[in-house]
Design a protein around this motif. Structure first.
Motif: not given
Length: 142
Positions: A65-72, A113-116
């Motif tokens: 049920q958990i989603n992780l999304d990365i934006y910059s 900023t981060i990278s996946q």
């Protein structure tokens, strides 16, 4: 002066209107019973020498049920829950079906900023833990 109160039946307590109102009340009372995150969920952030750590308390939530999304420089944690409840009574020819969908999400803004590929996440005992390498660099002052 006294007012005489009529002993008329209350149409809101009579069937079928009373039953309909009770079922509507029951729906709204139980709609969010299994999902506690209508207003959000607690998120904690802290740094160590080597990592920036984000922890989210999600008791009773399944990993799926958990989603992780990365934006910059942001991470979005979202939790979704959907449920279909069906009741059938052949004796009284009654069929009820209700659907519920809940979603809660939090955005965490990071100071870099981060990278996946750098992000590691684990979920155990209702605690989501996200670890990001700390890219903070100290600048020496002359």
């Amino acid at each position: 002066m006294s007012k005489k109160k009529d002993n008329l039946p209350n149409p809101f307590n009579e069937q079928p209107l009373g039953g309909l109102l009770k079922s509507i009340d029951g729906f709204f009372q139980n709609a969010f019973q299994n999902f506690q995150f209508v207003g959000g969920f607690p998120v904690y952030e802290y740094e160590t020498e080597t990592h920036y750590i984000i922890e989210a308390e999600l008791p009773g939530v399944k990993k799926e049920q958990i989603n992780l999304d990365i934006y910059s420089n942001q991470i979005k944690i979202s939790v979704e829950s959907s449920e279909v409840i069906e009741e059938k009574d052949d004796k009284h020819h009654v069929y009820k079906s209700s659907n519920s969908f809940q979603r809660a999400e939090r955005y965490i803004i990071l100071p870099f900023t981060i990278s996946q590929k750098d992000v590691k996440a684990s979920y155990r005992n209702g605690l989501l833990k996200i670890m990001i390498p700390n890219k903070k660099k100290r600048i020496e002052i002359e």
